[in-house]
Design an enzyme around this catalytic site. Structure first.
Site, PDB file in Angstrom:
ATOM      1  N   GLU A 432      75.545  -4.145 -34.438  1.00  0.00           N
ATOM      2  CA  GLU A 432      74.469  -4.747 -33.640  1.00  0.00           C
ATOM      3  C   GLU A 432      74.099  -3.943 -32.395  1.00  0.00           C
ATOM      4  O   GLU A 432      73.470  -4.471 -31.479  1.00  0.00           O
ATOM      5  CB  GLU A 432      74.820  -6.199 -33.287  1.00  0.00           C
ATOM      6  CG  GLU A 432      74.989  -7.056 -34.532  1.00  0.00           C
ATOM      7  CD  GLU A 432      75.373  -8.487 -34.250  1.00  0.00           C
ATOM      8  OE1 GLU A 432      75.681  -8.800 -33.089  1.00  0.00           O
ATOM      9  OE2 GLU A 432      75.368  -9.301 -35.190  1.00  0.00           O
ATOM     10  N   GLU A 494      74.725  -9.768 -42.246  1.00  0.00           N
ATOM     11  CA  GLU A 494      75.651 -10.866 -41.932  1.00  0.00           C
ATOM     12  C   GLU A 494      74.989 -12.205 -42.257  1.00  0.00           C
ATOM     13  O   GLU A 494      74.010 -12.576 -41.632  1.00  0.00           O
ATOM     14  CB  GLU A 494      76.056 -10.852 -40.453  1.00  0.00           C
ATOM     15  CG  GLU A 494      76.867  -9.653 -40.027  1.00  0.00           C
ATOM     16  CD  GLU A 494      77.279  -9.718 -38.556  1.00  0.00           C
ATOM     17  OE1 GLU A 494      77.110 -10.779 -37.927  1.00  0.00           O
ATOM     18  OE2 GLU A 494      77.761  -8.694 -38.042  1.00  0.00           O
TER      19      GLU A 494
END
Length: 825
Positions: A432, A494
């Site tokens: 991220e 995810e």
């Protein structure tokens, strides 16, 4: 005291019973945290006495550390080997110890290992106050939303220590690249493949050796190829030698799980000095395959092709095996085998953890699990978001780690260690967030093109080059229909849900007095949860349990939780598969396991005990699969294979009273596609009226040659969205037998009598006859099975026999009393 290597200081303290088991209850709180004690509390000497000596003057001996966290000084027989203090969890270190070995062969190695600096304040934030990321180390050790802090911050010798012996010249950094042109099929004769290879050679001898003629020899698939002679100048530190291209006729190709076999070759490389002396040799496992990561303009996401064929990526996120870094080849093999059995084809190694070990990749090569390897930054610690829990602001944190040159050196080393594995599919700059700008530029523009150049590089796990549009997640319980309706990232890194283990799993770490059923107040939408459940990061099932009836106690709660687990992950993967190549090129489940006893998002617990999440995911992810779309009330068949299939589909409806109706037909399913077989407009069996009081829907795929390929059972709610009819099922007295097929494989046959109702949701377990506890790990080709009246099924269990173990089988279900079955020879 005895040390555990690979492992950490805390691993050894636990082994010597000086600290309590941090997995159990609140024991982790009883272990002093390094932030409070200071780094000296977890600074230890590791000492090893070993026998080794040089046999002649041409022999060279080196000492290799594959991983130390976070810095160390190394001494052999009183001689310090490192000029400056080694730092970085993710950097191998190698020392020439030839001249320091004792003449009598009796040696003492002493390593003092220092913790990370700073150690970080575990203040409850993701990665604590974030400063752990100033080191080159794993970030989860300061705590995350799925783990409590690891109090020694994983200080220790966490990977293997190896003695390596060669003669005057050694082989280094062998690089193997396989090219498979065109579009291939797993079947039939193959057109040739090409192997390209380079080898570095280096002088090791402490004495002058003069100029030498070097030939590098390669053996693979019955072929032997040699390079032209190379004049090696001993004044050169390293010489790089390029092999002539090697053509492999009719190669046995490597495919991801579900698409073809995982063929592997042994490649032997030898260094010949002056035409005859074998100075060094190494064996490398090679999978012949070619990766291409193209942009899918329809989905607006990255599409992976293997050997010219597009692969729909069904993946699982992975943290690491064990928070105390107790790694072994056997544990890696078991965990990757579980992922294979879940019908997944990719594992993402998350960036707040480690670079996984070669043994992990060996298992992925073996079982066909592609790997997306993140490097060691995460948006939580490295400044993607403003966070009041962090010590420094986002600008300061985005420069972490402190030593960028060391970070780049560590990145290069790990690429060199892993690049020959056929399973490695993607590099990723971090979780991220991108690495710091200068590191990213070097990694993207120089390091990866020079050292690899065969794999796609995502700058970070939500990069536009991976996926446009939408978002990741969710991470909590959802209605099963959500996964069919919600369009997330078209390659979602995810997406996940709940996932506690069953009663026996919880017993391993929750004290008896704390086995208290969570209470969900529907009106207030709040939970009343035991403190130990909270400490172990329990996330709630909201009202998903209540639709099956209010739990009568903790055992009833865990049984109903397993049914939710099964349905939730089956719906997750089925919703994605139904939209493959339209909405999605791939999804990666968050997450398949925990390295600690956390009570969320896992297919199996840290003790390697599967729960129903695994088997729901396994069912929904089958390469050939038939499934029910609860939004459009339709039946869909999925074919992930490269060839079309003609198959018989069967739909059975069993209403709440036990009445059964059936419809079958033969259909053709195109390759890599979904086909709608039935819907409520065309098939009366799918009408709402047929399920106004609930019932079962059984879907099957039958190959007339190979038998049943899929057998998928759904429970459908009544008009109020409830499943109270399940609680009214009468008991089913099943008959089960178990017998050895081999010393390590057991066949369990289960039959439900014609006079019984459906024998619903039965878990089969291999247990020790003395303790009645599960034998772990064990591998089941199916579990949480349901049998219609008159149905017979067989489940196969694979395990490793152990001395003193007397296996037997247990089975229990929703409306089936628990029974134990002795094994027949």
């Amino acid at each position: 005291m005895p040390a555990v290597v690979p492992g950490t200081v805390l691993t050894s303290l636990l082994y010597n019973k000086l600290k309590p088991d941090p997995f159990y209850g609140m024991n982790n709180k009883l272990i002093p945290d390094i932030y409070v004690t200071g780094r000296g509390y977890y600074t230890y000497w590791f000492v090893k006495d070993f026998a080794e000596k040089c046999s002649n003057k041409d022999e060279w001996v080196s000492l290799l550390f594959r991983g130390v966290n976070n810095s160390c000084d190394v001494f052999l027989n009183g001689h310090k080997l490192n000029k400056s203090q080694y730092k970085s969890m993710c950097l191998r270190q190698e020392y020439n110890i030839t001249s320091y070995l004792a003449k009598d062969g009796r040696n003492r190695l002493a390593v003092i290992v220092y913790p990370p600096d700073p150690v970080g304040n575990p203040n409850g934030g993701q990665g604590g106050d974030g400063t752990i990321a100033r080191n080159i180390t794993n970030q989860y050790v300061a705590g995350w939303d799925w783990i409590q802090p690891v109090h020694d911050r994983n200080t220790g010798i966490w990977d293997k220590v190896i003695i390596k012996k060669t003669k005057r010249i050694s082989i280094q950094n062998t690089h193997v690249v396989t090219l498979v042109p065109g579009k291939r099929s797993p079947n039939g004769k193959q057109a040739p493949a090409i192997i390209k290879m380079t080898v570095d050679i280096a002088k090791n001898s402490l004495t002058e050796i003069g100029k030498s003629t070097i030939i590098i020899e390669c053996q693979i698939g019955g072929k032997t190829v040699r390079t032209p002679p190379v004049e090696f100048d001993p004044g050169d530190a390293v010489t790089s030698i390029k092999f002539p291209d090697l053509e492999i006729e009719n190669p046995r190709l490597w495919w991801p799980n579900g698409y073809g076999p995982q063929n592997l070759y042994n490649l032997k490389v030898r260094c010949l000095v002056n035409g005859k002396i074998v100075s060094d040799e190494e064996n490398i496992t090679v999978g012949i395959r070619q990766l291409n990561a193209v942009w899918n303009t329809h989905t607006q996401s990255r599409e992976l092709q293997v050997n010219g064929q597009k692969i729909f990526l069904k993946g699982g996120n992975r943290i690491l095996s064990d928070e105390l870094l107790r790694f072994s080849k056997e544990r890696y093999d078991a965990e990757i085998r579980y992922h294979r059995d879940m019908n997944l084809n990719l594992i993402r190694v998350w960036g707040g953890g480690i670079t996984e070990r070669p043994e992990f990749y060996d298992a992925c090569d073996k079982y066909g699990l592609l790997v997306m390897q993140d490097f060691w930054v995460s948006g939580d610690c490295n400044g993607r978001w403003d966070d009041p829990m962090k010590l420094e602001d986002t600008n300061a944190r985005r420069k972490y780690p402190d030593d960028h040159n060391l970070f780049i050196e560590s990145l290069a080393d790990q690429v060199l260690m892993l690049r020959n594995h056929p399973s490695l599919a993607f590099w990723c700059g971090g979780n991220e967030i991108r690495p710091p700008e200068d590191v990213l530029k070097c990694l993207r523009d120089t390091l990866l093109p020079h050292l690899d150049g065969t794999r796609f590089f995502f700058e970070y796990s939500n990069d536009d080059s991976m996926s446009y549009n939408s978002g990741d997640g969710p991470y909590t319980i959802q209605p099963d229909t959500f996964f069919w309706q919600h369009h997330s990232f078209p390659f979602n890194s995810e997406i996940g849900s709940v996932g506690i283990g069953d009663y026996e799993s919880l017993e391993r770490f929750i004290p008896k007095e704390n086995m208290i059923t969570p209470e969900y107040e529907t009106g207030n939408k709040k939970w009343k949860i035991d403190s130990i459940w909270q400490y172990h990061k329990y996330i709630g099932y909201d009202s998903a349990i209540e639709v099956y009836g209010h739990p009568k106690g903790i055992k009833d709660f865990t049984i109903k939780a397993q049914l939710v687990n099964y349905n939730q992950y089956r719906a997750l993967i089925e919703g994605a598969s139904a939209h493959m190549w339209d909405w999605y090129t791939g999804i990666i489940v968050w997450k398949t396991q925990n390295p600690w006893t956390a009570m969320l998002g896992q297919m199996y617990d840290v003790y390697l005990d599967p729960n129903a999440c695994m088997y729901g995911l396994s069912e929904g992810a089958k390469p050939l699969h038939i499934m029910y779309d609860p939004v459009n009330r339709s039946v869909i068949a999925v074919n992930n294979k490269f060839d079309s299939v003609t198959i018989i589909t069967t739909m059975q409806v069993i209403n709440y009273s036990g009445k059964l109706e059936e419809v079958s037909e033969r259909i053709r399913i195109a390759p890599n596609s979904c086909t709608i077989i039935h819907n409520y407009d065309t098939t009366a069996l799918l009408s709402k009226e047929n399920f106004n009081k609930g019932g079962f829907l059984r879907l099957m795929l039958l190959d007339t040659t190979n038998g049943y390929l899929d057998n998928n059972l759904y429970t459908l709610p009544d008009t109020a969205g409830q499943y109270s009819w399940l609680s009214a099922l009468n008991k089913a007295s099943i008959i089960a037998t178990a017998a050895y097929k081999t010393d390590s494989v057991i066949a369990v046959s289960v039959r439900n009598d014609n006079s019984n109702p459906v024998a619903f949701f039965n878990r089969i377990s291999l247990v020790d006859k003395k303790t009645k506890k599960r034998i772990l790990p064990a591998f089941y080709n199916n579990n949480y099975i349901s049998l219609l009246p008159g149905e017979l099924t067989t489940v196969y269990i694979s395990f490793t026999p152990q001395k003193g173990m007397q296996p037997m089988v247990s089975i229990e279900g929703w409306n089936v009393e628990k029974q134990f079955i002795d094994l027949k020879k």
